[in-house]
Design an enzyme around this catalytic site. Structure first.
Site, short mmCIF file in Angstrom:
data_model
loop_
_atom_site.label_atom_id
_atom_site.label_comp_id
_atom_site.label_asym_id
_atom_site.label_seq_id
_atom_site.Cartn_x
_atom_site.Cartn_y
_atom_site.Cartn_z
N ASP A 1 0.84 -1.20 0.00
CA ASP A 1 0.00 0.00 0.00
C ASP A 1 0.88 1.25 0.00
OD1 ASP A 1 0.47 1.03 2.74
OD2 ASP A 1 -0.55 -0.79 3.39
N GLY A 2 0.26 2.39 -0.24
CA GLY A 2 1.00 3.63 -0.43
C GLY A 2 1.89 4.02 0.73
#
Length: 202
Positions: A48-49
Protein backbone atom coordinates in the site's frame (compact mmCIF):
# COMPACT_ATOMS: atom_id res chain seq x y z
CA UNK A 1 9.04 -13.76 -34.53
CA UNK A 2 11.58 -13.58 -31.70
CA UNK A 3 10.17 -13.35 -28.21
CA UNK A 4 11.67 -10.67 -26.00
CA UNK A 5 13.17 -12.23 -22.85
CA UNK A 6 11.32 -11.42 -19.66
CA UNK A 7 13.01 -9.11 -17.18
CA UNK A 8 12.87 -9.11 -13.38
CA UNK A 9 13.56 -6.33 -10.89
CA UNK A 10 13.22 -5.57 -7.23
CA UNK A 11 12.82 -2.06 -5.88
CA UNK A 12 12.90 -0.58 -2.40
CA UNK A 13 9.57 1.20 -2.57
CA UNK A 14 9.65 4.42 -0.57
CA UNK A 15 6.62 5.55 1.45
CA UNK A 16 3.98 7.77 -0.16
CA UNK A 17 4.17 5.91 -3.46
CA UNK A 18 1.59 3.47 -4.86
CA UNK A 19 2.61 0.17 -6.47
CA UNK A 20 1.57 1.15 -9.98
CA UNK A 21 2.65 3.27 -12.93
CA UNK A 22 -0.71 4.94 -13.64
CA UNK A 23 -3.31 6.35 -11.25
CA UNK A 24 -6.19 8.82 -11.53
CA UNK A 25 -5.13 10.21 -8.15
CA UNK A 26 -2.37 12.70 -7.38
CA UNK A 27 0.03 10.21 -5.82
CA UNK A 28 3.64 9.09 -6.15
CA UNK A 29 4.02 6.49 -8.92
CA UNK A 30 6.61 3.83 -9.78
CA UNK A 31 7.38 5.80 -12.93
CA UNK A 32 8.71 8.59 -10.72
CA UNK A 33 11.72 6.42 -9.87
CA UNK A 34 14.93 7.32 -11.66
CA UNK A 35 15.06 4.21 -13.87
CA UNK A 36 14.17 3.37 -17.46
CA UNK A 37 11.85 0.37 -17.03
CA UNK A 38 11.02 -1.81 -20.06
CA UNK A 39 7.63 -1.79 -21.73
CA UNK A 40 5.07 -4.13 -20.18
CA UNK A 41 6.51 -3.91 -16.66
CA UNK A 42 4.13 -4.32 -13.71
CA UNK A 43 4.27 -4.84 -9.94
CA UNK A 44 3.74 -8.22 -8.23
CA UNK A 45 2.33 -8.46 -4.70
CA UNK A 46 1.61 -4.80 -4.13
CA UNK A 47 2.43 -2.71 -1.08
CA UNK A 48 0.00 0.00 0.00
CA UNK A 49 1.00 3.63 -0.43
CA UNK A 50 2.27 4.09 3.14
CA UNK A 51 4.26 0.84 3.24
CA UNK A 52 7.88 0.48 2.18
CA UNK A 53 10.37 -2.09 1.04
CA UNK A 54 10.66 -5.02 -1.32
CA UNK A 55 8.47 -4.87 -4.40
CA UNK A 56 8.87 -7.11 -7.45
CA UNK A 57 8.51 -5.69 -10.94
CA UNK A 58 8.52 -7.90 -14.03
CA UNK A 59 7.37 -8.19 -17.61
CA UNK A 60 6.38 -11.84 -16.96
CA UNK A 61 2.63 -12.01 -16.33
CA UNK A 62 2.85 -15.60 -15.00
CA UNK A 63 4.69 -14.60 -11.83
CA UNK A 64 1.56 -13.59 -9.87
CA UNK A 65 0.01 -17.04 -10.28
CA UNK A 66 3.27 -18.84 -9.58
CA UNK A 67 4.07 -16.83 -6.46
CA UNK A 68 0.76 -16.07 -4.77
CA UNK A 69 -1.79 -18.50 -6.20
CA UNK A 70 0.18 -21.75 -6.25
CA UNK A 71 -0.30 -24.72 -3.93
CA UNK A 72 2.81 -23.94 -1.88
CA UNK A 73 2.55 -20.66 0.10
CA UNK A 74 5.55 -18.37 0.04
CA UNK A 75 6.92 -16.63 3.12
CA UNK A 76 7.03 -12.85 3.32
CA UNK A 77 8.91 -11.04 6.08
CA UNK A 78 8.24 -7.52 7.37
CA UNK A 79 9.72 -5.11 9.88
CA UNK A 80 6.83 -3.47 11.71
CA UNK A 81 7.01 -0.48 14.03
CA UNK A 82 4.07 -0.16 16.43
CA UNK A 83 3.17 2.25 19.19
CA UNK A 84 3.75 1.28 22.84
CA UNK A 85 5.40 -1.81 24.30
CA UNK A 86 4.15 -5.21 23.09
CA UNK A 87 3.38 -7.78 25.78
CA UNK A 88 4.11 -11.49 25.54
CA UNK A 89 0.40 -12.37 25.47
CA UNK A 90 -0.04 -10.03 22.50
CA UNK A 91 2.81 -11.77 20.66
CA UNK A 92 1.07 -15.08 21.35
CA UNK A 93 -2.20 -13.81 19.84
CA UNK A 94 -0.44 -12.57 16.73
CA UNK A 95 1.49 -15.83 16.34
CA UNK A 96 -1.44 -18.21 16.78
CA UNK A 97 -4.14 -16.38 14.83
CA UNK A 98 -6.15 -13.23 15.40
CA UNK A 99 -9.52 -12.10 14.04
CA UNK A 100 -9.51 -9.32 11.43
CA UNK A 101 -12.23 -7.95 9.19
CA UNK A 102 -11.85 -8.67 5.49
CA UNK A 103 -13.88 -7.75 2.40
CA UNK A 104 -17.60 -7.85 2.97
CA UNK A 105 -17.27 -7.26 6.72
CA UNK A 106 -16.43 -10.92 7.30
CA UNK A 107 -14.29 -11.85 10.31
CA UNK A 108 -11.26 -13.87 9.30
CA UNK A 109 -8.85 -15.58 11.69
CA UNK A 110 -5.28 -15.27 10.43
CA UNK A 111 -3.10 -18.32 9.98
CA UNK A 112 -0.28 -18.97 12.48
CA UNK A 113 2.80 -16.89 11.70
CA UNK A 114 6.20 -15.96 13.12
CA UNK A 115 6.38 -12.83 15.29
CA UNK A 116 9.28 -11.60 17.41
CA UNK A 117 10.43 -8.34 18.97
CA UNK A 118 13.63 -7.01 17.39
CA UNK A 119 15.93 -4.01 17.95
CA UNK A 120 15.40 -1.11 15.58
CA UNK A 121 17.11 -2.15 12.30
CA UNK A 122 20.38 -0.22 12.07
CA UNK A 123 20.25 0.06 8.28
CA UNK A 124 16.85 1.75 8.26
CA UNK A 125 16.80 5.52 7.70
CA UNK A 126 14.72 7.43 10.28
CA UNK A 127 11.16 8.39 9.45
CA UNK A 128 8.91 10.99 11.14
CA UNK A 129 6.20 8.36 11.75
CA UNK A 130 8.37 6.71 14.40
CA UNK A 131 8.46 9.75 16.68
CA UNK A 132 5.43 10.30 18.88
CA UNK A 133 6.21 12.61 21.78
CA UNK A 134 6.15 10.66 25.02
CA UNK A 135 4.96 7.43 23.38
CA UNK A 136 7.31 4.41 23.31
CA UNK A 137 7.39 2.09 20.32
CA UNK A 138 8.30 -1.49 19.50
CA UNK A 139 9.81 -3.08 16.41
CA UNK A 140 8.46 -6.48 15.35
CA UNK A 141 9.63 -8.94 12.74
CA UNK A 142 6.61 -10.72 11.23
CA UNK A 143 6.83 -13.58 8.73
CA UNK A 144 3.62 -14.89 7.18
CA UNK A 145 2.41 -16.84 4.15
CA UNK A 146 -0.87 -15.07 3.45
CA UNK A 147 -1.65 -11.56 2.36
CA UNK A 148 -5.15 -10.31 3.02
CA UNK A 149 -5.76 -6.62 2.33
CA UNK A 150 -3.83 -4.56 4.94
CA UNK A 151 -3.43 -7.77 6.92
CA UNK A 152 -0.50 -6.81 9.16
CA UNK A 153 -1.93 -3.37 9.90
CA UNK A 154 -5.24 -4.98 10.87
CA UNK A 155 -3.55 -7.68 12.95
CA UNK A 156 -1.60 -5.26 15.13
CA UNK A 157 -4.58 -2.91 15.39
CA UNK A 158 -6.81 -5.75 16.61
CA UNK A 159 -4.08 -6.58 19.13
CA UNK A 160 -4.26 -3.02 20.48
CA UNK A 161 -1.39 -1.31 18.66
CA UNK A 162 -1.16 1.16 15.83
CA UNK A 163 1.14 0.30 12.94
CA UNK A 164 3.44 3.28 12.52
CA UNK A 165 5.80 1.90 9.88
CA UNK A 166 5.76 -1.24 7.72
CA UNK A 167 8.69 -2.46 5.59
CA UNK A 168 8.72 -5.69 3.57
CA UNK A 169 12.25 -7.09 3.72
CA UNK A 170 12.01 -10.41 1.87
CA UNK A 171 9.90 -12.87 -0.07
CA UNK A 172 11.40 -16.31 0.55
CA UNK A 173 15.15 -15.87 -0.17
CA UNK A 174 14.67 -12.79 -2.35
CA UNK A 175 15.84 -10.06 0.02
CA UNK A 176 15.84 -6.29 0.02
CA UNK A 177 19.40 -6.28 1.36
CA UNK A 178 21.12 -2.90 1.32
CA UNK A 179 19.07 -1.48 -1.57
CA UNK A 180 18.37 2.17 -0.73
CA UNK A 181 14.89 3.69 -0.77
CA UNK A 182 13.92 4.26 -4.39
CA UNK A 183 16.70 1.94 -5.59
CA UNK A 184 16.21 -0.59 -8.39
CA UNK A 185 18.05 -3.89 -8.92
CA UNK A 186 17.67 -6.21 -11.92
CA UNK A 187 17.87 -9.97 -11.28
CA UNK A 188 18.69 -12.71 -13.78
CA UNK A 189 15.75 -15.03 -14.52
CA UNK A 190 17.12 -18.32 -13.11
CA UNK A 191 18.33 -16.56 -9.96
CA UNK A 192 14.98 -14.80 -9.54
CA UNK A 193 13.02 -18.06 -9.48
CA UNK A 194 15.64 -19.86 -7.40
CA UNK A 195 15.45 -17.22 -4.68
CA UNK A 196 11.64 -17.34 -4.73
CA UNK A 197 11.75 -21.15 -4.52
CA UNK A 198 9.63 -21.59 -7.64
CA UNK A 199 10.59 -24.71 -9.62
CA UNK A 200 7.81 -24.97 -12.21
CA UNK A 201 8.25 -21.66 -13.98
CA UNK A 202 9.44 -22.87 -17.41
Amino acid sequence: MTLTPHRYFIINKPPNMVSQFVSPDDVGLLGDLDFDFPEGIHAIGRLDGHSEGLLILTTNKKVTNLLFQGEVPHKRTYWVNVGHHVREETLHKLRTGIGIQIKGGIEYVTSPCEVEIIPRPETLPPHPSESWKGVPNTWLKITLTEGKYHQIRKMVRTAGHRCKRLIRTSIEDLELGDLVAGGVKEIEENEFFRLLKIDNWK
